[in-house]
Design an enzyme around this catalytic site. Structure first.
Site, PDB file in Angstrom:
ATOM      1  NE  ARG B 223      17.132  17.937 -33.049  1.00  0.00           N
ATOM      2  CZ  ARG B 223      16.111  18.754 -33.324  1.00  0.00           C
ATOM      3  NH1 ARG B 223      14.864  18.364 -33.088  1.00  0.00           N
ATOM      4  NH2 ARG B 223      16.301  19.955 -33.848  1.00  0.00           N
ATOM      5  CE1 TYR B 316       6.127  24.505 -38.044  1.00  0.00           C
ATOM      6  CE2 TYR B 316       8.193  24.640 -36.827  1.00  0.00           C
ATOM      7  CZ  TYR B 316       7.107  23.898 -37.262  1.00  0.00           C
ATOM      8  OH  TYR B 316       6.998  22.595 -36.916  1.00  0.00           O
TER       9      TYR B 316
END
Lengths: 328, 355, 200
Positions: B223, B316
């Site tokens: 991924r 984040y």
């Protein structure tokens, strides 16, 4: 990302093999050894792993999981030991009666649902009958890394003590065999008492033995993380039933002697699986609608899932009732 | 093709550059004009020729310089490579997987000659020719995990699998997006992901864990993940954050095209055969904004993704303060035209910038 | 003393429970300060427990020792500090057998460090019982210099080793028995907010 989208096929990767040896060990158990048909080495595996053996029995394809019991360091062969089950669904009888040296068969890549905890300060193995097979590989692996282990092995009779003599001769101080016909019983409570912190126990054998080890260990204050077991369930026969698969948009009939998973495969539905024995969780399927009773037999779902009627493991579980619709 | 290895730095004067070849094969992570977390796993079994997905362990023009940078980090802080005692076998598994893969995938660069457990490893770019005994640590200059990952691009987390859980019990981590192996080693899957916002609530980690526990031998998966980095700094570690954090404040409209980098991780997952552990390589690719926008489709799309990203994620990923200046820059390369689906550059078929 | 209710947090932050007697023929209880209250309550639930129990207690200026001694545990040790008790804890764990039940009570720093010893000895973390009592001070690791600062009660705080101003994260390492402290003014040197008492 979709760099090269490929849909995963159900089950682990496959290996074409040729049967290289068929070795009867006693009245019930025969060892089968395989070489790769392409002459290459087998992939390494970790002790405790199983392979799913694909058997072409006429026009029926049987897929049965067996623990790899050869030495993981020996990449020239894979070996399994199969106990004949005259009352079973026919896979072990097929292996015993039909499979000959030179036959072409298909195995899956190893899948490990029963691995050693490599942190263990000591490994204590409890085997019952044919449950000895994964421990053959574990012992070989631990011997190479100077692992600290001992085996307690319960067999019906000396004549049916598969590998009992071989193991006792090789490791006289570490192997302890108990014969039912001589009224010998594994002294489980004594053995659980006094093991050093960091000991892990592993049990493979009949359901009753597995439950006994788990329950006794818990009563002696052992953490559940230190008690490992593996039991493959064979699908049990049952009344035929009908299932609607809404994704595939078909309705299929599950026969008396086939599992729901096998019926799906027979009808061309590519359903996921790995162990085919209710342990790995791969085939977990959502229930869309059900009117009737589930016969849950897996070790994967918890009691709450079983009671909810929202999930089923088609490899071993069945259904009795009027309507069953699955999201598959 | 023969790879021309760059001589470049990922610190101080930051001489890192991507060639045209590297830009066109960059693993652009956005398959549509917006981004949200997803498990987005697929099989890791090759990909288009020349793409970063083609080989099991991609080797590119930055190889030698990245290995040089890793050596500098390890000399300063040996705690970046650690392995709990029970993970040595998984280290050998890792060494075997990488040596076999690289010698098969890049025979002109790497050779592995095996005679039983007597192995000879030849790494031509790094001028290494070493004979050792497989599974015997005394025949290597350091542990097997450190030995092979000093010769392989990307970070490596080695995850033990027990009790239906993955445990971060070993790793080589010098090109990380702001997490510390030394702090996280020994944690389980949910614990080391604990600081990630939103994804827990979305059930992302539960689903990802279930998938990863079932990654099987012979069937690796992959991924992409991404973040932003000012300057082509590989070692954005928490350990050194008090030194590099200030660089985030140096962006100006004039320098942003060269300084601001999109940082993409190609994450792959391999079941390790002897230990039953899971190898989790995290390969970092960096690209300057000014190079991304040379691909019109990517320029349009990056603008839209950065613009529409939820605030928690921009925080984040550490670029909430720089988002306005990034958008000012990127908006110049977004003419509002639609973009083709998928991650590929589509240079032949997508229209040039119309403004 | 009533128990402090920690606010809900991220997955790595430890969650403490309430001690309860478990089956087993040997029991090890390690506590500091008000952690003694948790042991007193535990003992009151099972009259037979103390005869199989080794208590290791660090009073930290409290006066619970006599009450614990009055429980008549099989072994009782009062240590002046955790550091002074570590070797004894290691010896007890090294001699112990599977089935040992471990109970930890008191401050996060004590429980975290003692749990680390028990886990290293081979007991899984999930099988070790904990109950928080007393101070909510935290044991913090500076992610930059790796130094541990004990008994941190404010956010931010100053690293007792390298002097950086660190903010207090909830990210927790069992292996270090510490929370993570990260430089608060890296992107704006000198701009350090006034320290605020934790949980206020």
């Amino acid at each position: 990302m979709s760099a090269a989208p490929q849909k995963a096929k159900a089950g682990a990767e496959k290996i074409a093999v040729t049967v290289s040896a068929v070795v009867p060990l006693n009245d019930l158990v025969t060892r089968f050894e395989f070489k790769r048909t392409d002459g290459a080495e087998f992939p390494p595996f970790s002790a405790g792993a199983h392979t799913v053996v694909e058997m072409q029995d006429g026009d029926r394809t049987r897929l049965n999981p067996y623990s790899l019991m050869s030495d993981p360091a020996d990449r020239s062969i894979y070996a399994i030991s199969v106990r004949r089950d005259d009352q079973g669904r026919g896979g072990s009888l097929f292996m015993h009666q039909k499979v000959k040296v030179g036959d072409a068969m298909t195995l899956t890549y190893p899948v490990n649902l029963f691995s050693l905890d490599l942190r263990a300060k000591k490994h204590v193995f409890f085997a019952g009958g044919i449950g000895i097979t994964p421990f053959k590989a574990m012992i070989a692996q631990l011997e190479q890394s100077n692992g600290n282990w001992e085996l307690h092995y319960a067999c019906r009779t000396p004549a049916l003590g598969t590998y009992a003599d071989e193991l006792t001769n090789a490791y006289p101080n570490k192997v302890h065999v108990y014969y039912d016909d001589q009224n010998q019983v594994i002294p489980l409570e004594d053995l659980l008492d006094g093991q050093p912190l960091g000991t892990h126990v592993y049990v493979c054998g009949p359901t009753g033995m597995i439950d006994w080890v788990h329950a006794t260990a818990a009563a002696h204050g052992w953490p559940s993380e230190n008690v490992h077991s593996e039991e493959f369930l064979a699908p049990q026969p049952g009344k035929p039933f009908e299932v609607r698969l809404c994704q595939s948009d078909i309705t299929i009939q599950v026969g008396e002697h086939e599992s729901l998973l096998e019926a799906m495969e027979r009808c061309g539905v590519d359903a996921p699986f790995l162990c085919r024995g209710g342990a790995c969780g791969q085939c977990e399927t959502d229930v869309v609608e059900a009117e009737g009773d589930f016969v849950h037999r897996d070790h994967w779902l918890d009691d709450e899932d079983h009671a909810s009627g929202k999930k089923i493991m088609p490899c071993v579980s069945r259904f009795v009732g009027k309507t069953l619709v699955l999201d598959r | 093709m023969t790879i021309q290895f760059n001589n470049e730095t990922f610190r101080d004067d930051y001489s890192f550059r991507n060639s045209d070849w590297a830009i066109k094969r960059f693993p652009f992570p956005f398959h549509e004009d917006s981004y949200m977390y997803s498990v987005n796993m697929e099989q890791h079994r090759g990909g288009p020729e020349g793409s970063v997905y083609e080989k099991r362990f991609d080797v590119d023009e930055h190889y030698l310089s990245e290995m040089q940078d890793r050596a500098i980090v390890l000399a300063e802080d040996p705690l970046r490579c650690q392995s709990l005692p029970h993970m040595t076998l998984a280290g050998w598994d890792t060494l075997e997987l990488i040596m076999v893969s690289k010698s098969e995938d890049y025979p002109e660069l790497f050779e592995l000659h095996r005679d039983g457990n007597r192995w000879r490893w030849v790494n031509k770019p790094m001028k290494i020719d070493h004979t050792f005994t497989f599974l015997d640590e005394t025949t290597l200059p350091c542990g097997p995990l450190e030995y092979i990952t000093r010769q392989t691009q990307g970070d490596f987390a080695v995850l033990d699998q027990r009790d239906e859980m993955l445990w971060m019990d070993a790793g080589m981590v010098t090109t990380q997006a702001d997490w510390s192996l030394d702090f996280d080693i020994g944690m389980n899957f949910f614990e080391w992901h604990a600081p990630v916002p939103l994804a827990h609530e979305m059930g992302i980690f539960k689903r990802a864990l279930k998938f990863l526990l079932n990654v099987q031998q012979g069937a690796p998966a992959r991924r992409l993940n991404w973040t932003m980095t000012v300057n082509p700094l590989l070692d954005t570690s928490p350990e050194n954050y008090h030194k590099w954090g200030i660089q985030k404040t140096t962006l100006t409209p004039e320098n942003i095209g060269a300084k601001q980098h999109l940082r993409v991780e190609l994450q792959t997952f391999f079941r390790l055969p002897r230990s039953n552990a899971l190898l989790f390589p995290i390969r970092c690719y960096l690209i300057a904004f000014q190079d991304i926008v040379t691909v019109p489709k990517w320029g349009r799309r990056l603008h839209r993704v950065v613009r529409d990203l939820p605030e928690e994620l921009a925080t984040y990923k550490g670029f909430i303060a720089n988002r306005p200046v990034m958008l000012d820059y990127l908006s110049q390369y977004d003419d509002g035209l639609p973009t083709s689906p998928g991650v590929w550059p589509d240079l032949e078929t997508e229209p040039p910038l119309a403004k | 003393m009533s128990k402090f209710q920690f606010p809900e947090s991220i997955a790595s932050r430890p969650v403490y429970g309430t001690l309860e007697p478990r089956p087993g023929k040997a029991h090890l209880m390690i506590a500091d300060a008000e952690g003694a209250e948790a042991i007193l309550e535990l003992a009151s639930q099972d009259a037979a427990l103390m005869a199989k129990t080794h208590i290791i207690y660090i009073p930290k200026g409290t006066d619970f020792s006599e009450k614990l001694r009055a429980l008549k545990p099989a072994q009782f040790y009062e240590g002046p500090s955790y550091d002074a008790s570590v070797q004894r804890i290691q010896k007890v764990l090294g001699d112990a057998h599977m089935g040992l039940q471990v109970y930890l009570a008191g401050t996060e720093g004590l429980m975290g460090q003692a749990m680390n010893e028990a886990v290293s000895a081979g007991i899984p973390a999930s099988a070790i019982q904990t109950e928080h009592r007393g101070s909510v001070a935290r044991r913090m690791q500076c992610v930059h210099c790796k130094g541990i600062t004990e008994d941190v009660v404010t956010d931010p705080f100053v690293c007792s080793h390298c002097g950086l101003n660190l903010f207090v994260r909830d990210h927790y390492s069992r292996r270090l028995a510490a929370f993570q402290g990260v430089c608060i003014d890296a992107e704006d040197p000198g701009n350090v907010p006034e320290p605020v008492e934790l949980y206020k």
